[in-house]
Every structure is written in structure tokens, then in C-alpha cells.
Design a protein around this motif. Sequence first.
Motif, PDB file in Angstrom:
ATOM      1  N   LYS A  36       0.827  -1.210   0.000  1.00  9.68           N
ATOM      2  CA  LYS A  36       0.000   0.000   0.000  1.00  9.68           C
ATOM      3  C   LYS A  36       0.861   1.261   0.000  1.00  9.68           C
ATOM      4  O   LYS A  36       0.544   2.245  -0.685  1.00  9.68           O
ATOM      5  CB  LYS A  36      -0.941  -0.014   1.199  1.00  9.68           C
ATOM      6  CG  LYS A  36      -2.030  -1.077   1.118  1.00  9.68           C
ATOM      7  CD  LYS A  36      -2.916  -1.070   2.345  1.00  9.68           C
ATOM      8  CE  LYS A  36      -4.009  -2.121   2.241  1.00  9.68           C
ATOM      9  NZ  LYS A  36      -4.861  -2.153   3.454  1.00  9.68           N
ATOM     10  N   MET A  37       1.958   1.248   0.764  1.00  9.66           N
ATOM     11  CA  MET A  37       2.841   2.410   0.779  1.00  9.66           C
ATOM     12  C   MET A  37       3.511   2.600  -0.584  1.00  9.66           C
ATOM     13  O   MET A  37       3.648   3.738  -1.077  1.00  9.66           O
ATOM     14  CB  MET A  37       3.907   2.261   1.860  1.00  9.66           C
ATOM     15  CG  MET A  37       4.898   3.409   1.909  1.00  9.66           C
ATOM     16  SD  MET A  37       4.165   4.938   2.508  1.00  9.66           S
ATOM     17  CE  MET A  37       4.307   4.652   4.277  1.00  9.66           C
ATOM     18  N   PHE A  38       3.912   1.507  -1.201  1.00 14.60           N
ATOM     19  CA  PHE A  38       4.493   1.568  -2.540  1.00 14.60           C
ATOM     20  C   PHE A  38       3.518   2.225  -3.510  1.00 14.60           C
ATOM     21  O   PHE A  38       3.885   3.097  -4.303  1.00 14.60           O
ATOM     22  CB  PHE A  38       4.849   0.154  -2.996  1.00 14.60           C
ATOM     23  CG  PHE A  38       5.264   0.043  -4.442  1.00 14.60           C
ATOM     24  CD1 PHE A  38       6.324   0.774  -4.939  1.00 14.60           C
ATOM     25  CD2 PHE A  38       4.596  -0.816  -5.297  1.00 14.60           C
ATOM     26  CE1 PHE A  38       6.708   0.665  -6.279  1.00 14.60           C
ATOM     27  CE2 PHE A  38       4.966  -0.943  -6.622  1.00 14.60           C
ATOM     28  CZ  PHE A  38       6.022  -0.196  -7.118  1.00 14.60           C
ATOM     29  N   GLU A  39       2.257   1.831  -3.435  1.00 14.98           N
ATOM     30  CA  GLU A  39       1.246   2.390  -4.322  1.00 14.98           C
ATOM     31  C   GLU A  39       0.966   3.860  -4.018  1.00 14.98           C
ATOM     32  O   GLU A  39       0.756   4.669  -4.934  1.00 14.98           O
ATOM     33  CB  GLU A  39      -0.031   1.560  -4.231  1.00 14.98           C
ATOM     34  CG  GLU A  39       0.142   0.162  -4.813  1.00 14.98           C
ATOM     35  CD  GLU A  39      -0.992  -0.788  -4.484  1.00 14.98           C
ATOM     36  OE1 GLU A  39      -0.906  -1.962  -4.877  1.00 14.98           O
ATOM     37  OE2 GLU A  39      -1.968  -0.356  -3.830  1.00 14.98           O
ATOM     38  N   SER A  40       0.969   4.227  -2.745  1.00  9.10           N
ATOM     39  CA  SER A  40       0.770   5.636  -2.392  1.00  9.10           C
ATOM     40  C   SER A  40       1.912   6.496  -2.918  1.00  9.10           C
ATOM     41  O   SER A  40       1.700   7.598  -3.442  1.00  9.10           O
ATOM     42  CB  SER A  40       0.643   5.792  -0.873  1.00  9.10           C
ATOM     43  OG  SER A  40      -0.593   5.320  -0.406  1.00  9.10           O
ATOM     44  N   ARG A  41       3.130   6.013  -2.766  1.00  7.17           N
ATOM     45  CA  ARG A  41       4.279   6.745  -3.291  1.00  7.17           C
ATOM     46  C   ARG A  41       4.191   6.878  -4.805  1.00  7.17           C
ATOM     47  O   ARG A  41       4.456   7.951  -5.372  1.00  7.17           O
ATOM     48  CB  ARG A  41       5.579   6.021  -2.919  1.00  7.17           C
ATOM     49  CG  ARG A  41       5.921   6.039  -1.440  1.00  7.17           C
ATOM     50  CD  ARG A  41       7.168   5.198  -1.172  1.00  7.17           C
ATOM     51  NE  ARG A  41       7.570   5.238   0.224  1.00  7.17           N
ATOM     52  CZ  ARG A  41       8.585   4.535   0.734  1.00  7.17           C
ATOM     53  NH1 ARG A  41       9.295   3.732  -0.059  1.00  7.17           N
ATOM     54  NH2 ARG A  41       8.890   4.645   2.010  1.00  7.17           N
ATOM     55  N   LEU A  42       3.794   5.797  -5.458  1.00  6.86           N
ATOM     56  CA  LEU A  42       3.685   5.806  -6.913  1.00  6.86           C
ATOM     57  C   LEU A  42       2.622   6.802  -7.379  1.00  6.86           C
ATOM     58  O   LEU A  42       2.873   7.614  -8.276  1.00  6.86           O
ATOM     59  CB  LEU A  42       3.349   4.394  -7.408  1.00  6.86           C
ATOM     60  CG  LEU A  42       3.100   4.240  -8.904  1.00  6.86           C
ATOM     61  CD1 LEU A  42       4.332   4.643  -9.705  1.00  6.86           C
ATOM     62  CD2 LEU A  42       2.698   2.799  -9.225  1.00  6.86           C
TER      63      LEU A  42
END
Length: 352
Positions: free
Chosen positions: A196-202
Motif C-alpha cells: 500500500k505504501m508503494f502504491e501511495s508513493r507511486l
Amino acid sequence: MSAIEILDRADLESLAAFDTVIDVRSPGEFAQDHAPGAVNLPVLSDAERAEVGTIYVQEDRFKARRVGAAYVAANVARHLQGPLAERPGSFRPLLYCWRGGMRSNAMAVILSQVGWRTTVLAGGYMTWRRHVTARLYDGTLPFRLVLLDGYTGCGKTDVLQRLAARGVQTIDLEGLAAHRGSLLGGLRDQPQPSQKMFESRLLGLIDRLDPAAPVVVEAESSKVGERMVPPALWQAMTAAPRIELAAAPDARARYLVSAYRDISEDRAGLDEALRRLPTPPGRKRLAAWGELADAGDFEALALALMELHYDPAYRRSSRKETRPSLGTVELGGLEPADLEAAADRIAEMIAG
């Protein structure tokens, strides 16, 4: 006392209208994922949240609320005396908790009594998460992507960073995922973010890009380490044209030794990674590689890994490649000057 306002959407443009986006959840919740740019001012610590939850379930709901309220009041007081102490009367914060309930509203009441124009995000973090899902899972991306491809060790990530320094729009998936995208790609002492953090950063990066200009992204597999490339981006990547970097094997081996120096310095981690190769190396080969590592001959080890694993995998992938090619950039070497020249050439190729 100022009235508490409500925001019902969580796109980056809406969040940017506030002076500060405050995530009032516990540090553990914040570490898993949060809206881009949010700061963590928790009204309950991880331990306090667990304690209140246990009381709520096992003892008495009223007692849980009373104990929780005491913790919230004390923690908000610390924030007012600390991070919020110098905020002017015109300060406009946006607060959110997990679902926009008791925690964010409790802090919002106090901040509004101070006189600040305080807003709560309806639905809390879950509103942000639904926004991420809608964009990266259910939507399409309006960008002209260009893939930067090539054999392992061609300096793709280095060139990508040099393109960004030239003002070219880029998406550094390896940087966002804290992983170098290969079997040996984990970063020492830096775990990967949650999915989820990866997707938020993306999404935080994507929403700042100009759809009218090309965007260069390294040609990755559908996973970067253990993090999955979200469907909307992966779909765009599977249709994007490619620019291939090419360099001699010996130059690539030298580059890999430098880029993966942390792996070579962690002998136990190196041995474990070699045992996990998709093509089982066998005891004799593992022993030979161990001797190379013991002797410090990491260039020979890199060449062996390229020959057994990385290059055959790239050739198999290339034979199935259907994406159009914009050309190949030959690197005479992989020194900084070579990488700078490659970045200049690629910037010219995509300008038209």
C-alpha cells in the motif's frame, strides 16, 4: 470556536489546499501507509491503542472511551506544545484517522477551539486508499510511457536518474519500492515498503506528471522485489515502446560489482541469495562461486551469474517481446561520462 469542516475526497489537489495534512493514527498504522506528504501526530501510541482496544473488547466500552480520552488529551497537548506550537492563527490543518471517526474528530475539536480552521477527511485513510485503488487498479494512465530496457548491469537506473536531472519525466520504480529489481536487489538495512505504501508513493509521483510529455520508466517485471506493479501502470508498460541500452559483458560486470557492493560485503546474505537462483546452481558451482567470493574476485562472479541466470532470462524475454523498439543506445563503457552521454542520446530520442 471555529466549526469543523469536512472534506469528502482525497485526491492530491484537494489535499494540497491545506497547510498540513495530519495523520492522527498510531505510528505503526502510519508506517504501513499514509497519504503523501502527511505528518504523523498520533492521538494514541501503538501501545495505547492496543490497551484501549483490549479494554473495549474484554472489559467495558465506557471505560475504554474514558481511558482513550485521557490518552488523546495528553497526546494532543504534547503536539500543541511541540510541532504545532508556532503555527499562526491562519493555520489550516486537515486531519484524518482510519475511517474519519473518533480519533480525528477528537483532535479536530481541540484544534478548532484554538481557533484554527480545521477540516476532517470524511472516511479517513480509507478514503485515500479508495482513491489509490480507483486510479491504479480500476483506471488507466494518460501517459506516453517509454521503457528503458537492456541486460542486467547496463546502468539503466543510473541513466534514469540522469534523465530526471535533465528535466525528463521519469518513474523510478526501484526507488519507490526500495529494491534493485533482481534476485540480489534487496537493500541492506532498508526493508521494502508495504504494498500500500508503494502504491501511495507511486500515485503521489504520477499525479505530479504532465500527461503531455513522455515519461521514462525502467523495464521491470510485474514485481519489484516483493512489490507488485499496480495493474494500470503495468498495462501501460506492456504497450510502451522500448529503448535498449547495450554494453560489453566485462563492463557490465564491473558496474554490477560497484552497484551491488553491499551484497558482496555481506557474505552470508550473498550465499543465501545464490542458493535461491531459479536455475539451481548445484554444489560444485556454488563451491566455485564461494571460492571467487573468498578471493574477492567479484567481477568473475558477476560474469558467471550473468552467463547462468541474468542474460539467458533477458534473451528469453526478448524473444517474446512485442513492444516496438525506438532503438538501441550502445555504451562504450559504464563510467559516468558514458552514462551521461547515454542520457543525452535518450533525451534526444524521445523529444520528438
